[in-house]
Design a protein around this motif. Structure first.
Motif, mmCIF file in Angstrom:
data_model
loop_
_atom_site.group_PDB
_atom_site.id
_atom_site.type_symbol
_atom_site.label_atom_id
_atom_site.label_comp_id
_atom_site.label_asym_id
_atom_site.label_seq_id
_atom_site.Cartn_x
_atom_site.Cartn_y
_atom_site.Cartn_z
ATOM 1 N N LEU A 92 0.830 -1.207 0.000
ATOM 2 C CA LEU A 92 0.000 0.000 0.000
ATOM 3 C C LEU A 92 0.864 1.257 0.000
ATOM 4 O O LEU A 92 0.573 2.221 -0.714
ATOM 5 N N ALA A 93 1.939 1.255 0.796
ATOM 6 C CA ALA A 93 2.822 2.424 0.848
ATOM 7 C C ALA A 93 3.500 2.654 -0.492
ATOM 8 O O ALA A 93 3.608 3.798 -0.957
ATOM 9 N N LEU A 94 3.956 1.577 -1.109
ATOM 10 C CA LEU A 94 4.672 1.723 -2.374
ATOM 11 C C LEU A 94 3.745 2.172 -3.501
ATOM 12 O O LEU A 94 3.995 3.191 -4.163
ATOM 13 N N PHE A 95 2.673 1.421 -3.713
ATOM 14 C CA PHE A 95 1.829 1.687 -4.868
ATOM 15 C C PHE A 95 0.749 2.726 -4.566
ATOM 16 O O PHE A 95 0.397 3.525 -5.440
ATOM 17 N N GLY A 96 0.225 2.713 -3.324
ATOM 18 C CA GLY A 96 -0.791 3.712 -2.987
ATOM 19 C C GLY A 96 -0.235 5.118 -3.009
ATOM 20 O O GLY A 96 -0.849 6.041 -3.574
ATOM 21 N N LYS A 97 0.940 5.311 -2.415
ATOM 22 C CA LYS A 97 1.539 6.653 -2.408
ATOM 23 C C LYS A 97 2.027 7.040 -3.807
ATOM 24 O O LYS A 97 1.974 8.208 -4.192
ATOM 25 N N LEU A 98 2.520 6.064 -4.567
ATOM 26 C CA LEU A 98 2.926 6.347 -5.947
ATOM 27 C C LEU A 98 1.748 6.855 -6.771
ATOM 28 O O LEU A 98 1.837 7.902 -7.435
ATOM 29 N N ILE A 99 0.637 6.139 -6.707
ATOM 30 C CA ILE A 99 -0.526 6.512 -7.522
ATOM 31 C C ILE A 99 -1.139 7.817 -7.030
ATOM 32 O O ILE A 99 -1.454 8.710 -7.826
ATOM 33 N N SER A 100 -1.319 7.956 -5.704
ATOM 34 C CA SER A 100 -1.970 9.164 -5.179
ATOM 35 C C SER A 100 -1.125 10.408 -5.407
ATOM 36 O O SER A 100 -1.648 11.471 -5.760
ATOM 37 N N THR A 101 0.186 10.304 -5.235
ATOM 38 C CA THR A 101 1.053 11.465 -5.453
ATOM 39 C C THR A 101 1.126 11.833 -6.923
ATOM 40 O O THR A 101 1.113 13.017 -7.288
ATOM 41 N N THR A 102 1.212 10.823 -7.784
ATOM 42 C CA THR A 102 1.222 11.088 -9.228
ATOM 43 C C THR A 102 -0.074 11.761 -9.656
ATOM 44 O O THR A 102 -0.067 12.723 -10.442
ATOM 45 N N LEU A 103 -1.202 11.270 -9.134
ATOM 46 C CA LEU A 103 -2.495 11.876 -9.442
ATOM 47 C C LEU A 103 -2.533 13.323 -8.972
ATOM 48 O O LEU A 103 -2.997 14.213 -9.714
ATOM 49 N N GLY A 104 -2.062 13.577 -7.747
ATOM 50 C CA GLY A 104 -2.048 14.951 -7.248
ATOM 51 C C GLY A 104 -1.180 15.861 -8.088
ATOM 52 O O GLY A 104 -1.548 17.013 -8.366
ATOM 53 N N ALA A 105 -0.007 15.374 -8.521
ATOM 54 C CA ALA A 105 0.879 16.192 -9.353
ATOM 55 C C ALA A 105 0.238 16.484 -10.705
ATOM 56 O O ALA A 105 0.346 17.603 -11.239
ATOM 57 N N LEU A 106 -0.456 15.486 -11.280
ATOM 58 C CA LEU A 106 -1.137 15.721 -12.555
ATOM 59 C C LEU A 106 -2.243 16.761 -12.403
ATOM 60 O O LEU A 106 -2.388 17.665 -13.240
ATOM 61 N N LEU A 107 -3.021 16.647 -11.329
ATOM 62 C CA LEU A 107 -4.101 17.616 -11.099
ATOM 63 C C LEU A 107 -3.555 19.029 -10.875
ATOM 64 O O LEU A 107 -4.214 20.015 -11.203
ATOM 65 N N SER A 108 -2.342 19.121 -10.303
ATOM 66 C CA SER A 108 -1.759 20.447 -10.062
ATOM 67 C C SER A 108 -1.176 21.066 -11.321
ATOM 68 O O SER A 108 -0.727 22.214 -11.296
ATOM 69 N N GLY A 109 -1.161 20.287 -12.424
ATOM 70 C CA GLY A 109 -0.687 20.850 -13.684
ATOM 71 C C GLY A 109 0.727 20.484 -14.055
ATOM 72 O O GLY A 109 1.331 21.122 -14.922
ATOM 73 N N GLN A 110 1.286 19.437 -13.438
ATOM 74 C CA GLN A 110 2.639 19.013 -13.786
ATOM 75 C C GLN A 110 2.597 18.051 -14.974
ATOM 76 O O GLN A 110 1.648 17.281 -15.126
ATOM 77 N N PRO A 111 3.617 18.081 -15.825
ATOM 78 C CA PRO A 111 3.667 17.127 -16.950
ATOM 79 C C PRO A 111 3.699 15.690 -16.451
ATOM 80 O O PRO A 111 4.051 15.416 -15.294
ATOM 81 N N LEU A 112 3.349 14.756 -17.330
ATOM 82 C CA LEU A 112 3.248 13.353 -16.951
ATOM 83 C C LEU A 112 4.575 12.830 -16.413
ATOM 84 O O LEU A 112 4.617 12.161 -15.368
ATOM 85 N N LYS A 113 5.679 13.130 -17.089
ATOM 86 C CA LYS A 113 6.986 12.615 -16.658
ATOM 87 C C LYS A 113 7.333 13.117 -15.261
ATOM 88 O O LYS A 113 7.743 12.345 -14.383
ATOM 89 N N GLN A 114 7.142 14.415 -15.047
ATOM 90 C CA GLN A 114 7.468 14.996 -13.744
ATOM 91 C C GLN A 114 6.556 14.441 -12.657
ATOM 92 O O GLN A 114 6.995 14.201 -11.534
ATOM 93 N N SER A 115 5.290 14.207 -12.990
ATOM 94 C CA SER A 115 4.337 13.667 -12.006
ATOM 95 C C SER A 115 4.731 12.263 -11.569
ATOM 96 O O SER A 115 4.688 11.927 -10.379
ATOM 97 N N VAL A 116 5.137 11.433 -12.537
ATOM 98 C CA VAL A 116 5.573 10.071 -12.205
ATOM 99 C C VAL A 116 6.828 10.108 -11.340
ATOM 100 O O VAL A 116 6.966 9.351 -10.372
#
Length: 763
Positions: free
Chosen positions: A305-329
């Motif tokens: 959960l820590a590895l994949f949950g935080k990866l997915i949730s943080t990437t989603l938050g970065a995308l919503l904030s307007g960051q490019p896909l590469k930077q969000s990942v």
């Protein structure tokens, strides 16, 4: 034989064990926190082959002090203004990540059959990432200068403050055992009220006090004062129903806004390290290896959960904030671990007696695993992005990148948005001060005067006059202070569309002020007296003395703003004007152009291979495509340096480059020249004398031709001749018979000159 308390024996055992594991973990380049936890496991009650701690109660007290000091230190590094400067991208990313992972943690806990409190605390433990682990991984991989790293650091700042608030909410829920929305909302409002009140009061009083007593403060006194302030705020926070950790954090963040912040942080570091070590060792003492083995599957699920949950949730938050896909990942992969706050939250649950014993070892096990996986997650983030791009439809990729570009172009704020922000600031700050004065007058001043004044009316009137007298400037500001912004003036000039809404805002805040006064008076007198007598009199006083009240309020506001900005003002005063001009044009945390380029501040090592060379000789621009925007040398700044400018040790260079350019350039910038591992120290450099005689054959030779410099690696600093001394003799000075020559150089080589004489004598 004197009696030695068991506490001292236990501290000796804890610190020796902690030191040993620290040395080992530094050797294998792993986080020291894990080393301390392993040390605690070794000296704990569950390992029989090593000595164990006896006085666990007192060690627990030391551990609680350690948590307080850790939070105080975090506050010193935090600063509320740093949170404001983080920006929208990092804030949105952090909030999305925290909300998603906390909810996921709760439901995964329930899915595993855990109780509601265990599941809630699991969600709280997952909410933070490890600043220490991330910074160490960034350093090792050499990617601190990349653009996405700045987003990560901003997210960590927001996480710190949100997790502090989560701790308060979890404590409240644990104590009250209530989960109703109204109860939670009341707790949040109460928390925000006290946060703002403490911040306003602290900024108004503390920097002024420190400035007044600065001539009396040496390092010892400043350290004692800082710790005293920290513990005092801890007491206040617990008295009003909050946690000790929140009080420590608040005092640290208030001190962070003063000009003494860096000095306090430097002085406090050894104290924090000592008690922090005791805390983390005590964490390890609570771990039972058999429990980790028994709950190996929950450890595995929490890790996943820590590895994949935080990866997915943080990437989603970065995308919503307007960051490019590469930077969000890349941001998401960097944040996929459990931080040190997990241990503090787990300890809180055990201290309150609301969580199960197995929760703690589960958190430690998952944290240990994610600590080791973090560098690899960061290293392969770009590969993951490339894999996602390959399987994702092209129109999705284009859509995400177009969304990022459009959000980056949204810069301007409307006049109404700016104006409403200003009105909100006036209403919140002054309203909280007024409410605080009201609570103090009713809950403290009134009971205090009950014993001194028997007449009820006189007592209530005195309380009203005293309290409202103090509140008058803030009441005036709430009801009459105009926003000092250009937006207000522009909107007011537009009579057709904006005058009406502006008048409604003015009427609304005046009605709010009248309502506050009415409630205040009603608590002391009857409603009739409040409406018919007190309120009209107070309003007349506010109108008649408005200019004096305004002047007094402006002085209060001026002191607050001066104290709030004192640290920034001191920093700006130490910088050259060119640096300020540069910062106003190019900010390290922002893009400077349509290119994917940013400015990075880098310090030249004293052993850098390129020291002493000009920019033309180095050819960095032609080879790597980077540009040097400035060179900061001490207090001097060279803006847009020319080709003939020489690079010197400890220069700070402002380098403009993209991530790809910086990746190629940084190894060159960090390259060091080969430095011989000499065995000499400053103790080998001495001042010795020799006498000019027939054995050393220096007579009639000049200093330059004598070879003394070459033979001794030294300098002739004086000659004593016929009772007279020649200081710093010229190189053409000729030695005479019997001169006493003073030489500064290497001890052994000067002694060899004298050894010539001894050899001749023996011969």
């Amino acid at each position: 034989m004197g009696h030695l308390p068991k506490l001292i024996e236990d501290l000796a055992l804890i610190l020796i064990a902690g030191a040993a594991t620290t040395l080992l973990f530094r050797k294998i380049k792993q986080p020291l926190v894990l080393g301390y936890i392993i040390a605690g496991l070794l000296v704990g009650p569950h390992i029989s082959i090593t000595p164990s701690v006896v006085d666990s109660a007192n060690i627990k007290t030391f551990a609680e002090i350690g948590v307080i000091f850790l939070l105080f230190s975090l506050g010193l590094e935090f600063s509320f203004k740093k949170l404001v400067r983080v920006g929208g991208a990092a804030s949105i990313t952090a909030f999305v990540e925290i909300i998603v992972i906390t909810i996921l943690g709760y439901f995964v806990g329930k899915w595993m059959g855990w109780s509601t409190m265990d599941s809630l605390f699991l969600g709280g433990m997952l909410a933070s990432s490890s600043t220490t682990i991330i910074i160490r991984a960034f350093d090792e991989l050499g990617i601190k200068t990349k653009r996405y790293a700045r987003i990560v650091f901003g997210v960590l700042v927001v996480e710190d403050i949100v997790v502090i608030l989560l701790m308060v909410l979890l404590s409240t829920v644990a104590i009250t055992k209530q989960f109703e929305g109204s109860e939670m909302m009341f707790t949040v409002v109460k928390l925000l009220f006290f946060l703002v009140l403490w911040f306003i009061t602290g900024i108004f009083l503390l920097p002024t006090f420190l400035r007044k007593v600065k001539p009396l403060l040496d390092e010892e006194t400043l350290l004692i004062l800082s710790i005293g302030l920290c513990l005092s705020m801890v007491v206040i926070a617990t008295q009003v129903g909050f946690s000790a950790e929140l009080g420590a954090f608040i005092m640290g963040s208030i001190l962070a806004e003063t000009t003494s912040a860096e000095k306090v942080e430097h002085l406090f570091k050894p104290v924090k390290d000592l008690f922090g070590a005791v805390f983390f060792v005590s964490v390890g003492m609570m771990i039972e290896p058999a429990t980790i083995v028994e709950y190996r599957w929950p450890v595995l699920w929490v890790t996943v959960l820590a590895l994949f949950g935080k990866l997915i949730s943080t990437t989603l938050g970065a995308l919503l904030s307007g960051q490019p896909l590469k930077q969000s990942v890349q941001v998401g992969m960097s944040m996929a671990q459990i931080g040190e706050f997990a241990f503090i939250i787990a300890t809180l649950g055990l201290t309150l007696g609301v969580t199960s014993d197995f929760l703690f070892p589960v958190a430690v096990g998952a944290s240990a695993i994610t600590t080791f996986t973090t560098p690899y997650m960061i290293k392969y983030s770009e590969a993951l992005h490339n894999g996602i791009v390959k399987v994702m439809p092209d129109r999705w990729v284009r859509g995400l990148n177009n969304y990022a570009s459009s959000t980056q172009n949204i810069r301007a704020e409307s006049n109404w948005k700016l104006l409403l922000k200003s009105y909100g600031s006036i209403a919140v700050t002054n309203g909280i001060v007024i409410l605080a004065l009201m609570l103090v007058s009713i809950n403290f001043l009134m009971p205090f005067l009950n014993e001194a004044i028997e007449n009820t009316v006189l007592r209530a009137l005195l309380v009203l006059v005293l309290s409202l007298g103090l509140a008058t400037p803030f009441l005036w500001a709430l009801m009459a202070k105009r926003p000092n912004t250009l937006a207000y003036k522009e909107l007011w000039l537009d009579k057709k569309y904006n005058r009406g809404p502006l008048l409604i805002l003015e009427i609304a805040r005046n009605l709010l002020g009248i309502l506050i006064i009415s409630v205040w008076v009603d608590r002391l007198f009857s409603t009739d007296v409040a409406i018919l007598v007190a309120v009209p009199i107070i309003i007349v006083v506010l109108v008649v003395f408005s200019k004096r009240i305004q002047g007094f309020y402006q002085r209060i506001e001026g002191r607050f703003i001066t104290n709030l900005n004192a640290r920034d003002i001191a920093l700006e005063a130490s910088e050259d004007k060119l640096v300020r001009d540069l910062k106003s044009k190019f900010k390290p945390e922002e893009d400077i152009s349509p290119w994917i380029a940013h400015i990075v501040d880098m310090e030249v090592s004293q052993h850098a291979a390129y020291v002493g060379k000009t920019l033309a000789q180095l050819g960095w621009r032609e080879t790597y495509g980077i540009n040097v925007a400035y060179i900061k040398r001490g207090d001097k700044v060279i803006y847009a340096p020319g080709r003939d400018q020489i690079i010197l040790p400890f220069d700070r260079l402002g380098v403009i480059a993209s991530d790809e350019q910086m990746q190629q350039f940084k190894p060159v910038f960090d390259s060091l020249q080969e430095v011989a591992n000499g065995t000499h120290s400053i103790e080998d450099i001495v001042l010795l004398t020799i006498v000019v005689d027939e054995f050393n054959r220096l007579k009639d030779l000049s200093i330059r031709n004598s070879g003394i410099r070459e033979q001794t690696n030294g300098l002739v600093v004086g000659i004593e001749r016929d009772g007279k001394r020649i200081l710093n003799p010229e190189p053409d000075t000729v030695f005479h018979w019997g001169d006493v020559v003073w030489i500064v150089g290497e001890r052994k080589k000067i002694q060899q000159l004298n050894a010539i004489k001894q050899t001749h004598n023996l011969a």
